[in-house]
Scaffold this motif. Structure first.
Motif, PDB file in Angstrom:
ATOM      1  N   CYS A 112      -0.128  -6.246  -2.393  1.00  0.00           N
ATOM      2  CA  CYS A 112      -0.827  -5.022  -1.989  1.00  0.00           C
ATOM      3  C   CYS A 112      -0.393  -4.642  -0.584  1.00  0.00           C
ATOM      4  O   CYS A 112      -0.473  -5.470   0.331  1.00  0.00           O
ATOM      5  N   GLY A 113       0.001  -3.394  -0.406  1.00  0.00           N
ATOM      6  CA  GLY A 113       0.391  -2.924   0.920  1.00  0.00           C
ATOM      7  C   GLY A 113      -0.752  -2.218   1.618  1.00  0.00           C
ATOM      8  O   GLY A 113      -1.786  -1.915   1.031  1.00  0.00           O
ATOM      9  N   ARG A 114      -0.545  -1.959   2.891  1.00  0.00           N
ATOM     10  CA  ARG A 114      -1.435  -1.135   3.715  1.00  0.00           C
ATOM     11  C   ARG A 114      -0.537  -0.377   4.655  1.00  0.00           C
ATOM     12  O   ARG A 114       0.671  -0.570   4.681  1.00  0.00           O
ATOM     13  N   TYR A 115      -1.080   0.448   5.485  1.00  0.00           N
ATOM     14  CA  TYR A 115      -0.298   1.194   6.473  1.00  0.00           C
ATOM     15  C   TYR A 115       0.707   2.119   5.793  1.00  0.00           C
ATOM     16  O   TYR A 115       0.534   2.487   4.634  1.00  0.00           O
ATOM     17  N   GLU A 116       1.761   2.462   6.488  1.00  0.00           N
ATOM     18  CA  GLU A 116       2.671   3.499   5.978  1.00  0.00           C
ATOM     19  C   GLU A 116       3.548   3.024   4.833  1.00  0.00           C
ATOM     20  O   GLU A 116       4.076   3.806   4.079  1.00  0.00           O
ATOM     21  N   GLY A 117       3.749   1.733   4.752  1.00  0.00           N
ATOM     22  CA  GLY A 117       4.615   1.262   3.674  1.00  0.00           C
ATOM     23  C   GLY A 117       5.205  -0.094   3.982  1.00  0.00           C
ATOM     24  O   GLY A 117       4.778  -0.769   4.918  1.00  0.00           O
ATOM     25  N   PHE A 118       6.168  -0.481   3.164  1.00  0.00           N
ATOM     26  CA  PHE A 118       6.810  -1.789   3.276  1.00  0.00           C
ATOM     27  C   PHE A 118       8.195  -1.625   3.885  1.00  0.00           C
ATOM     28  O   PHE A 118       8.883  -0.636   3.600  1.00  0.00           O
ATOM     29  N   ASP A 119       8.626  -2.601   4.635  1.00  0.00           N
ATOM     30  CA  ASP A 119      10.045  -2.695   4.987  1.00  0.00           C
ATOM     31  C   ASP A 119      10.827  -2.720   3.673  1.00  0.00           C
ATOM     32  O   ASP A 119      10.479  -3.474   2.746  1.00  0.00           O
ATOM     33  N   GLU A 120      11.854  -1.887   3.588  1.00  0.00           N
ATOM     34  CA  GLU A 120      12.599  -1.757   2.334  1.00  0.00           C
ATOM     35  C   GLU A 120      13.156  -3.091   1.837  1.00  0.00           C
ATOM     36  O   GLU A 120      13.350  -3.301   0.633  1.00  0.00           O
ATOM     37  N   ARG A 121      13.386  -4.032   2.769  1.00  0.00           N
ATOM     38  CA  ARG A 121      13.974  -5.317   2.363  1.00  0.00           C
ATOM     39  C   ARG A 121      13.009  -6.171   1.559  1.00  0.00           C
ATOM     40  O   ARG A 121      13.409  -7.136   0.904  1.00  0.00           O
ATOM     41  N   ILE A 122      11.699  -5.788   1.581  1.00  0.00           N
ATOM     42  CA  ILE A 122      10.747  -6.484   0.693  1.00  0.00           C
ATOM     43  C   ILE A 122      11.108  -6.146  -0.750  1.00  0.00           C
ATOM     44  O   ILE A 122      11.117  -7.001  -1.636  1.00  0.00           O
ATOM     45  N   ARG A 123      11.441  -4.875  -0.971  1.00  0.00           N
ATOM     46  CA  ARG A 123      11.902  -4.465  -2.309  1.00  0.00           C
ATOM     47  C   ARG A 123      13.237  -5.121  -2.662  1.00  0.00           C
ATOM     48  O   ARG A 123      13.416  -5.672  -3.742  1.00  0.00           O
ATOM     49  N   LEU A 124      14.177  -5.016  -1.715  1.00  0.00           N
ATOM     50  CA  LEU A 124      15.534  -5.485  -2.007  1.00  0.00           C
ATOM     51  C   LEU A 124      15.586  -7.003  -2.184  1.00  0.00           C
ATOM     52  O   LEU A 124      16.293  -7.511  -3.051  1.00  0.00           O
ATOM     53  N   GLY A 125      14.824  -7.709  -1.369  1.00  0.00           N
ATOM     54  CA  GLY A 125      14.925  -9.173  -1.364  1.00  0.00           C
ATOM     55  C   GLY A 125      14.054  -9.841  -2.422  1.00  0.00           C
ATOM     56  O   GLY A 125      14.450 -10.840  -3.010  1.00  0.00           O
ATOM     57  N   LEU A 126      12.865  -9.305  -2.655  1.00  0.00           N
ATOM     58  CA  LEU A 126      11.945  -9.980  -3.583  1.00  0.00           C
ATOM     59  C   LEU A 126      12.053  -9.415  -5.000  1.00  0.00           C
ATOM     60  O   LEU A 126      11.521  -9.992  -5.940  1.00  0.00           O
ATOM     61  N   LYS A 127      12.738  -8.284  -5.128  1.00  0.00           N
ATOM     62  CA  LYS A 127      12.971  -7.646  -6.432  1.00  0.00           C
ATOM     63  C   LYS A 127      11.724  -7.601  -7.323  1.00  0.00           C
ATOM     64  O   LYS A 127      11.755  -8.029  -8.481  1.00  0.00           O
ATOM     65  N   PRO A 128      10.630  -7.063  -6.781  1.00  0.00           N
ATOM     66  CA  PRO A 128       9.425  -6.979  -7.607  1.00  0.00           C
ATOM     67  C   PRO A 128       9.535  -5.811  -8.583  1.00  0.00           C
ATOM     68  O   PRO A 128      10.350  -4.900  -8.383  1.00  0.00           O
ATOM     69  N   LEU A 129       8.722  -5.854  -9.607  1.00  0.00           N
ATOM     70  CA  LEU A 129       8.505  -4.671 -10.430  1.00  0.00           C
ATOM     71  C   LEU A 129       7.562  -3.774  -9.628  1.00  0.00           C
ATOM     72  O   LEU A 129       6.463  -4.198  -9.243  1.00  0.00           O
ATOM     73  N   GLU A 130       8.005  -2.549  -9.336  1.00  0.00           N
ATOM     74  CA  GLU A 130       7.158  -1.651  -8.558  1.00  0.00           C
ATOM     75  C   GLU A 130       6.289  -0.845  -9.514  1.00  0.00           C
ATOM     76  O   GLU A 130       6.788  -0.274 -10.486  1.00  0.00           O
ATOM     77  N   VAL A 131       4.984  -0.830  -9.230  1.00  0.00           N
ATOM     78  CA  VAL A 131       4.026  -0.195 -10.136  1.00  0.00           C
ATOM     79  C   VAL A 131       3.148   0.772  -9.357  1.00  0.00           C
ATOM     80  O   VAL A 131       2.660   0.454  -8.277  1.00  0.00           O
ATOM     81  N   SER A 132       2.963   1.960  -9.928  1.00  0.00           N
ATOM     82  CA  SER A 132       2.058   2.967  -9.364  1.00  0.00           C
ATOM     83  C   SER A 132       0.895   3.188 -10.322  1.00  0.00           C
ATOM     84  O   SER A 132       1.087   3.194 -11.533  1.00  0.00           O
ATOM     85  N   VAL A 133      -0.303   3.379  -9.774  1.00  0.00           N
ATOM     86  CA  VAL A 133      -1.449   3.677 -10.647  1.00  0.00           C
ATOM     87  C   VAL A 133      -1.723   5.174 -10.726  1.00  0.00           C
ATOM     88  O   VAL A 133      -2.701   5.588 -11.342  1.00  0.00           O
ATOM     89  N   GLY A 134      -0.863   5.997 -10.129  1.00  0.00           N
ATOM     90  CA  GLY A 134      -1.070   7.434 -10.262  1.00  0.00           C
ATOM     91  C   GLY A 134      -0.366   8.188  -9.157  1.00  0.00           C
ATOM     92  O   GLY A 134       0.021   7.612  -8.139  1.00  0.00           O
ATOM     93  N   ASP A 135      -0.220   9.479  -9.361  1.00  0.00           N
ATOM     94  CA  ASP A 135       0.504  10.318  -8.410  1.00  0.00           C
ATOM     95  C   ASP A 135      -0.420  10.783  -7.290  1.00  0.00           C
ATOM     96  O   ASP A 135      -0.760  11.960  -7.186  1.00  0.00           O
ATOM     97  N   TYR A 136      -0.852   9.819  -6.497  1.00  0.00           N
ATOM     98  CA  TYR A 136      -1.666  10.077  -5.311  1.00  0.00           C
ATOM     99  C   TYR A 136      -1.458   8.884  -4.398  1.00  0.00           C
ATOM    100  O   TYR A 136      -0.967   7.843  -4.852  1.00  0.00           O
ATOM    101  N   VAL A 137      -1.834   9.037  -3.134  1.00  0.00           N
ATOM    102  CA  VAL A 137      -1.595   7.944  -2.181  1.00  0.00           C
ATOM    103  C   VAL A 137      -2.929   7.305  -1.813  1.00  0.00           C
ATOM    104  O   VAL A 137      -3.817   7.963  -1.272  1.00  0.00           O
TER     105      VAL A 137
END
Ligand code: ADE
Length: 230
Positions: A112-137
């Motif tokens: 679970c993130g907070r703040y503006e977002g994640f350092d992109e290398r969290i995506r690149l390095g940990l290769k998680p499945l990215e999941v959204s629960v809806g088109d809102y922030v």
């Protein structure tokens, strides 16, 4: 199913995990949820989890190190390694199909993130499945994690009192649910449709099928697959 949740706010999960269907699944051992605060994996006195974005701009960005260390720590104690999930509005939209796929996993690790977002290398390095629960922030991934845990838990065999109820619900076959009524047969001049009082199960089934189709057509035409050409 074993579910790890990495969050800066583990305390907001307590009532969710002890209530209703999820609470029962938790009590019965159908799910085991472990909450880990990745702030515990920082090494500085301020326990810093975020920093200013390179290139400038508003807000703060979640740093790599605490999240990488937390994920590796949890992975080291897991066999097989859990399916990693990063909650983000940029992810694959969560729907019943994705929930069914995730319900087949032995273990999930939800970040679970907070703040503006994640350092992109969290995506690149940990290769998680990215999941959204809806088109809102959302302000953070925690409400999204609860949605995900809820929808997956109800698909685990034995989670619902009556196994049929998951099969009858909206979306299980890609359509919306039919309308439901309970007693009394009339309330403030609104009557229960006669067919439901008829005792004719075949007629009831037919009526429900029609209602499903009609509701889906009116409310969610996007759920109806396009007709085969030819
Ligand atoms: N974090 C913030 N907004 C989100 C969303 N819509 N889905 C998943 N995680 C989120």
């Amino acid at each position: 199913m074993h579910i790890d949740v990495l969050t800066l706010f583990p305390e907001i999960f307590a009532p969710f995990l002890s209530t209703g269907i999820v609470g029962r699944a938790h009590d019965n051992g159908l799910i085991a949820v472990r909450l880990t605060n990745f702030r515990d994996f920082t090494h500085d006195v301020h326990r810093t989890v975020d920093d200013k974005p390179y290139g400038g701009g508003p807000g703060m960005v979640l740093k790599c190190q605490p999240i990488f260390d937390a994920v590796r720590h949890l992975d080291a104690n897991a066999d097989p390694p859990p399916q990693r999930i990063l909650l983000t509005p940029q992810g694959r939209p969560l729907d019943q199909q994705l929930a069914a796929e995730l319900a087949l996993q032995k273990a999930l690790l939800i970040i679970c993130g907070r703040y503006e977002g994640f350092d992109e290398r969290i995506r690149l390095g940990l290769k998680p499945l990215e999941v959204s629960v809806g088109d809102y922030v959302l302000s953070g991934g925690e409400p999204a994690a609860m949605v995900l845990i809820d929808v997956v838990t109800r698909l685990l065999p034995g989670a619902l009192g009556d196994d049929q109820s998951a099969a009858d619900e909206s979306f299980c076959d890609g359509t919306l649910e039919y309308p439901q009524y309970t007693r009394p047969a009339e309330f403030e001049n609104m009557k229960v449709p006669d067919v439901l009082l008829s005792g004719n199960h075949q007629e009831v089934d037919r009526w429900r099928q029609l209602q499903r189709a009609e509701r889906t057509r009116l409310r969610r035409p996007d759920l109806i697959p396009p007709a085969e050409p030819g």
